[in-house]
Design an enzyme around this catalytic site. Structure first.
Site, PDB file in Angstrom:
ATOM      1  N   CYS A  12      38.197  28.459  42.390  1.00 27.20           N
ATOM      2  CA  CYS A  12      37.683  27.739  41.221  1.00 27.20           C
ATOM      3  C   CYS A  12      37.421  26.286  41.645  1.00 27.20           C
ATOM      4  O   CYS A  12      37.784  25.873  42.747  1.00 27.20           O
ATOM      5  CB  CYS A  12      38.724  27.765  40.105  1.00 27.20           C
ATOM      6  N   HIS A  74      48.663  22.199  40.799  1.00 24.76           N
ATOM      7  CA  HIS A  74      49.341  22.470  39.505  1.00 24.76           C
ATOM      8  C   HIS A  74      49.967  21.229  38.888  1.00 24.76           C
ATOM      9  O   HIS A  74      50.571  21.311  37.830  1.00 24.76           O
ATOM     10  CB  HIS A  74      50.497  23.458  39.704  1.00 24.76           C
ATOM     11  N   HIS A 124      57.000  27.887  36.305  1.00 25.54           N
ATOM     12  CA  HIS A 124      55.757  27.554  37.020  1.00 25.54           C
ATOM     13  C   HIS A 124      55.659  26.034  37.199  1.00 25.54           C
ATOM     14  O   HIS A 124      55.959  25.273  36.268  1.00 25.54           O
ATOM     15  CB  HIS A 124      54.555  28.077  36.230  1.00 25.54           C
ATOM     16  N   GLU A 126      53.289  23.948  37.085  1.00 26.95           N
ATOM     17  CA  GLU A 126      52.495  23.244  36.069  1.00 26.95           C
ATOM     18  C   GLU A 126      53.349  22.977  34.818  1.00 26.95           C
ATOM     19  O   GLU A 126      53.335  21.865  34.271  1.00 26.95           O
ATOM     20  CB  GLU A 126      51.286  24.114  35.688  1.00 26.95           C
ATOM     21  N   THR A 162      47.407  26.606  31.936  1.00 28.32           N
ATOM     22  CA  THR A 162      45.966  26.783  32.177  1.00 28.32           C
ATOM     23  C   THR A 162      45.581  28.198  32.618  1.00 28.32           C
ATOM     24  O   THR A 162      44.438  28.597  32.446  1.00 28.32           O
ATOM     25  CB  THR A 162      45.498  25.823  33.292  1.00 28.32           C
ATOM     26  N   CYS A 190      42.090  27.203  31.221  1.00 24.09           N
ATOM     27  CA  CYS A 190      40.912  26.583  31.817  1.00 24.09           C
ATOM     28  C   CYS A 190      39.729  27.545  31.838  1.00 24.09           C
ATOM     29  O   CYS A 190      39.895  28.771  31.785  1.00 24.09           O
ATOM     30  CB  CYS A 190      41.228  26.052  33.207  1.00 24.09           C
TER      31      CYS A 190
END
Ligand code: SF4
Length: 280
Positions: A12, A74, A124, A126, A162, A190
């Site tokens: 991405c 992240h 995680h 993030e 995300t 996202c």
């Protein structure tokens, strides 16, 4: 057998940016570069960086003063960032702009007194960076049952990691509405994740077997495998071509291929080439 590729797969925009920044930094500073954890969740890419001299560390204590530290796509917690500057490290912050947006919205909800609910994976990186920013003032949930336990709140702010499943995010909304008079929803999943999930689901409906390629630790890749399994198609999540097994296929099968946002094309191409060479 026939191979059909998902139209949306592979790196991405956020991962490309992170990988390119890391490549440039390693070229310039060679043996002086440290990565705070895996900058993206793909073992083959991390191996590539290690071979070129990057050192992967778990904490800043392992990094000598005045070196270069590359952060994860992240995100990094504000506390760690502060510690890095105190050690006079050069920080290459590769945090994806979509992750920064989640951080900003969480900060806004926190300042404005919302009870914050985050749809995410508790451990995680993030989510850890977001929690650190708002001093752990949020409830991280992954299921309907966890929302059921929330007491009545004056106002709730709802955001997502995300890379979560967009279909599951939407399913949680009615349960949250029962818990408050004011619900503010920010769809922070996202665009790259949504596109990959939608095109994977479409492909899973048309094939007999789905091969999902990407790191086992990669949240967005695991979500793609989950979506395929829920669709009822035989699904295999692999990291490399060496994990393919002959017994997975029948001669008439249509095989769908997709890959996570952190999976490089060269890894996916090796899988496709092996399938073509050995099974066609
Ligand atoms: S998957 Fe989305 S949030 Fe994660 S790095 Fe890519 S663009 Fe950014």
């Amino acid at each position: 057998m026939k191979i059909i590729l998902s139209p949306k797969m592979g790196f991405c925009f956020g991962v490309k940016k992170s990988v390119n920044l890391a490549k440039d930094t390693i070229k310039k500073r060679k043996n002086d570069v440290y990565m705070l954890g895996s900058i993206i969740n793909n073992p083959q890419v991390i191996e590539y960086f290690k071979k070129r001299g990057a050192k992967i560390v778990n904490n800043l204590g392992e990094v000598p003063e005045e070196s270069v530290i590359i952060t994860r796509a992240h995100g990094i917690s504000p506390l760690l960032l502060h510690q890095a500057y105190q050690k006079r490290l050069s920080v290459i912050d590769t945090t994806c702009p979509y992750v920064k947006k989640v951080q900003e919205i969480a900060g806004y909800l926190y300042k404005n007194g919302y009870f914050i609910v985050i749809f995410g994976d508790k451990k995680h990186p993030e989510i850890l960076s977001v929690l650190d920013l708002i001093q752990n003032n949020a409830l991280v949930v992954s299921s309907f049952y966890e929302i059921e336990k929330i007491k009545q709140q004056k106002k709730i702010g709802f955001i997502s990691q995300t890379t979560k499943n967009i279909y599951d995010f939407k399913k949680l909304l009615p349960a949250l509405l029962n818990k408050t008079e004011e619900l503010r929803i920010f769809n922070t999943i996202c665009k790259a994740t949504i596109e990959r999930q939608k095109s994977t689901l479409e492909l899973a409906k048309k094939v007999d077997v789905m091969i999902v390629i990407g790191g086992k630790e990669s949240a967005n890749t695991s979500r793609l495998a989950e979506i395929c399994k829920k669709q009822g198609v035989k699904t295999y999540h692999i990291e490399t071509e060496n994990q393919i097994k002959y017994e997975w296929f029948h001669p008439d099968d249509r095989i769908g291929i997709t890959s996570g946002a952190s999976t490089p094309n060269w890894v996916t191409n090796k899988v496709i080439n092996k399938l073509k060479k050995e099974y066609f």
